[in-house]
Write an enzyme that holds these catalytic residues in place. Structure first.
Site, PDB file in Angstrom:
ATOM      1  N   ALA A 216       1.178   5.080   1.802  1.00 10.34           N
ATOM      2  CA  ALA A 216       0.912   5.550   3.163  1.00 10.34           C
ATOM      3  C   ALA A 216      -0.556   5.931   3.329  1.00 10.34           C
ATOM      4  CB  ALA A 216       1.784   6.759   3.466  1.00 10.34           C
TER       5      ALA A 216
ATOM      6  N   THR B 165      -1.795   6.791   6.925  1.00  9.69           N
ATOM      7  CA  THR B 165      -1.551   7.845   7.922  1.00  9.69           C
ATOM      8  C   THR B 165      -0.061   7.963   8.234  1.00  9.69           C
ATOM      9  OG1 THR B 165      -1.869   6.256   9.698  1.00  9.69           O
ATOM     10  CG2 THR B 165      -3.788   7.526   9.029  1.00  9.69           C
TER      11      THR B 165
ATOM     12  N   SER C 272       0.838  -1.199   0.000  1.00 12.90           N
ATOM     13  CA  SER C 272       0.000   0.000   0.000  1.00 12.90           C
ATOM     14  C   SER C 272       0.870   1.246   0.000  1.00 12.90           C
ATOM     15  CB  SER C 272      -0.903  -0.010   1.225  1.00 12.90           C
ATOM     16  OG  SER C 272      -0.115  -0.131   2.383  1.00 12.90           O
TER      17      SER C 272
ATOM     18  N   ASP D 110      -9.637   1.772  13.961  1.00 14.23           N
ATOM     19  CA  ASP D 110      -9.123   0.645  13.222  1.00 14.23           C
ATOM     20  C   ASP D 110      -9.477  -0.575  14.068  1.00 14.23           C
ATOM     21  OD1 ASP D 110      -7.793  -0.529  11.196  1.00 14.23           O
ATOM     22  OD2 ASP D 110      -5.825   0.299  11.645  1.00 14.23           O
TER      23      ASP D 110
END
Lengths: 505, 505
Positions: free
Chosen positions: A208, A210, A206, A268
């Site tokens: 970034a 955060t 992926s 999360d």
């Protein structure tokens, strides 16, 4: 729905990027708004030729943006559908989404069934949920929790709406680190080692979300990562491995939509996290997966208990999809390597791969451990054999050779950029490093410009327990502009303690 | 925060109304975006002169909307602050809102304390929450529930951020109906009765949120309702009562923001509902309050158990604020009166007030019951005395006289409009009315144009248990355009059963 001509408007490109949510800009005195009673926030169906999409109405007043008979759609939809402008669109009321009543059920404590989760995720992937609906779904799952079976169903639903890569009967090895540790960039090293050992590791990473750098951001300073599935497959057939950006292969589109909202909420929850990680692994065709869970007070996972819980959930859900897993809990108390930010991390990765004398040993050690565990898992060999093989493959230069070949296959190796401005933060007195705040360190690197400015970030020079002299460099901020450097230093000097220096213990 | 000149942009009015959320439109190649790393969805602080506000960034590409150095702000902010355009604005990163970590705490099961709720509601009233944050807060409160003490604190926090009307030592009587029943427009009749009896009832009512008419929408067809607090006070000093729109007196601004998101989510959890109702009553200075809770399968409250639960919660929280309450559970199985929609409901209200022979008796009965209960509550008299007084005051014309005087004081009485187009739905066979779907009936009235088109709506002609002949009118749709009439009839004729006609029982 009435399909009368009176509902027709002409499309105008306004260039407004509303990100996740598709917005239909309509004049507040537009005849369609008036006859259909389309208030602010109304969710409508927009038909353009054979295409049908869902949008949220935003009213526009005056003649600046829209003339009578015109309407605008946010930029994402233009890019996706390739309109030219002046297309005729038809706007109608949207029937209530059935899946939203299932979200409401979850809010009030009902278990979500497989067909319900499938409906919800299909509607999300079709961009039928507004940000408000997405936030409610995520919050309900976090507040009420997801059972293992719900998480399995959620994962399956996410896989079903995306692309899936078929590698035939080949064993596909993979690794994943549950983030939160600046500089922990083991992936390219692990791929190089295991691919050099003959295993197949088609790694999608992926960017970034955060953090100051995702693996894809870092890798992009060394080689192209924007590969489609066909190109990725050619690289892997040639070299056994790749390190590409997962977003360009569209493996879990619902997850990409959900992550943007999770980021805004800074939540999360375990169920969502597990489904997010595993849906991408399943879609990528992984059969053997090593999971790295760094634990530390300022890491994403803060206690061993949390790591146990999350590890068990990951293993249970992976089992349901016949993925073999090994879970590795690692130290999450301080950054890994020295660099934090795309180019600075790439520099550390290269120094480990080509066995430079000053290569960061912690990064090397972690990469070897993970590669070794992956080899053991895939070979079903005794623990330890993999570790030895991984270390040899790194130290004899085979991993470095493999890494260069992978970069070439992905489109050619590049030199990571370096930043124009640097400034160091120094120890204010003698003492010992007692603690390091990973979150603030990450924030500092972001304020300096990472990941959007690849050369920007932080070089971190000290370790926990290290004895420091007054005036010794703690870290160096790298930035591309003087303003960005000052901006970052405002944060570090005036307000926040990143490195706590105390008495020797 | 860096306050350098380089963060300055020039404000341009774009006329985009994004409703609840303040949006800052910035060019994606704008120097401030680049130097500050302002990605999509970033929450920023915008300073304009002495004013400071929070906005969400939306990127704009190309030169259509914004030239270099320009930025746009959504319409709400313009209206609020009276800018002229070309103002200089300064954009900076927003520090994380502390109150959001308290919302996250609630998601994961922590009780919210008084200072925490106060922080959350202050930030909401200051428009610092995005829609995503608002949805998360509401969902967390619904999923985890609010204790009585949390609901008291939430109510107090909502009162604290709005205006509050002080009536000295006067007893202030009020009523509230927990919605969901089409045509249940008792408020103007109750106000007229109790004001004629000498009680003080400064009624603030809402506009429709999801219904075809709010009391304020209906009342507006008879007199102005957009009164500020000073004018409202003059009306009440003169006539003991008024019926005005609560939104223009800004009694609970945080609630207004939350309601918009609750509407999109279609959730209405008990704690939020109680705080929403009572915060407005407390701010309006109410001391004695009758609550009408209609119970029915397709009403907002679906069972007696739910009504008991909600009634107890309302009473307990009201007690904490020294408000005397009486709770009345009423029949919620069918609409009240005949009209559904602002003007049609106004016609029913007028016919009850001036004792017309064909006035709907159910509406009259309900209004008298509520007015009687309010008189008993305020007088501390024995139950029954109030009812008799209320009935007399209505039937001897004193209430009608008082109502006309109140309308005059509010700015002059008006004639409700009537619609240009009508069409009736007829019974398809002989039989008995077994059930009526209130929700679909409300939806039909909205499709016909209510409440935005005041004359639009539905006249409903039959009652539960009534014996019908084939071809008899069930309802008549009123609309201002032929298209709206057809649109509404699409819904009723092709798709949904509103009146179930069965065998005699």
């Amino acid at each position: 729905m009435s399909n009368t001509k009176s509902n027709t408007l002409r499309l105008k490109r306004l260039g407004i990027d509303t990100h996740g949510e598709t917005v239909l800009f309509m004049r507040d005195d537009c005849h369609v708004c008036l006859s259909e009673g389309l208030a602010q926030h109304t969710r409508v169906q927009v038909d353009i030729g054979q295409t049908s999409l869902v949008a949220t109405v935003n009213h526009v007043s005056g003649n600046i943006l829209l003339q009578r008979g015109e309407a605008g759609l946010s930029e994402h939809a233009w890019r996706q559908h390739g309109w030219m402008g002046d297309e005729l669109i038809r706007v109608s009321h949207l029937d209530a989404l059935n899946s939203l009543s299932q979200v409401r059920g979850k809010i009030f404590g009902k278990r979500l069934t497989q067909p319900q989760l499938s409906n919800i995720i299909s509607d999300i992937a079709a961009k039928k949920y507004s940000n408000i609906h997405l936030a409610a779904f995520l919050t309900a799952c976090a507040a009420r929790g997801l059972e293992i079976s719900e998480t399995v169903d959620l994962t399956q639903s996410m896989v079903d709406v995306g692309q899936r890569i078929d590698w035939g009967n080949t064993k596909i090895v993979d690794k994943h680190c549950v983030g939160g540790l600046p500089g922990n960039r083991t992936t390219p090293i692990v791929v190089a080692i295991v691919a050099a050992c003959g295993f197949t590791m088609p790694k999608t990473s992926s960017r970034a979300i955060t953090s100051p750098a995702g693996t894809a951001d870092m890798m992009e300073t060394l080689a192209p990562v924007d590969l489609d599935i066909a190109t990725m497959r050619r690289v892997v057939e040639k070299e056994n491995g790749c390190i590409v950006w997962g977003g360009s292969v569209d493996l879990s589109p619902a997850d990409d939509i959900l992550i943007a909202v999770e980021r805004a909420l800074e939540i999360d929850s375990e169920g969502q996290l597990v489904a997010s990680i595993l849906s991408k692994k399943i879609a990528a065709g992984s059969t053997h997966l090593v999971l790295d869970l760094p634990v530390g007070a300022t890491a994403k996972i803060r206690s061993l208990k949390d790591a146990e819980f999350l590890g068990k959930m990951l293993r249970d859900v992976a089992n349901a999809f016949d993925i073999k897993t090994a879970i590795i809990q690692s130290d999450g108390s301080q950054p890994v390597g020295r660099g934090i930010g795309p180019a600075l991390e790439a520099r550390d990765v290269l120094s480990v791969l080509n066995n430079a004398v000053d290569a960061p040993q912690d990064l090397k050690q972690r990469a070897v451990t993970l590669a070794g565990a992956l080899i053991d898992l895939a070979e079903k060999s005794k623990s330890g054999g993999g570790n030895q093989l991984a270390l040899e493959t790194l130290e004899n230069g085979k991993a470095w050779n493999k890494f260069q070949r992978i970069c070439d296959a992905q489109g050619g190796m590049r030199q990571p950029p370096s930043a124009a401005y640097h400034q160091s933060l120094k120890a204010a007195h003698n003492g010992v490093v007692h603690s390091i705040d990973n979150r603030r360190l990450a924030k500092l690197a972001k304020l300096a410009g990472a990941p959007d400015v690849p050369a920007a970030g932080v070089d971190f020079h000290v370790r926990l327990g290290e004895v420091l002299q007054n005036g010794q460099d703690l870290l160096t901020v790298h930035a591309q502009t003087k303003a960005a450097l000052e901006y970052a230093f405002d944060y570090v000097s005036a307000r926040k303690v990143i490195v706590e220096i105390g008495e020797p213990k």
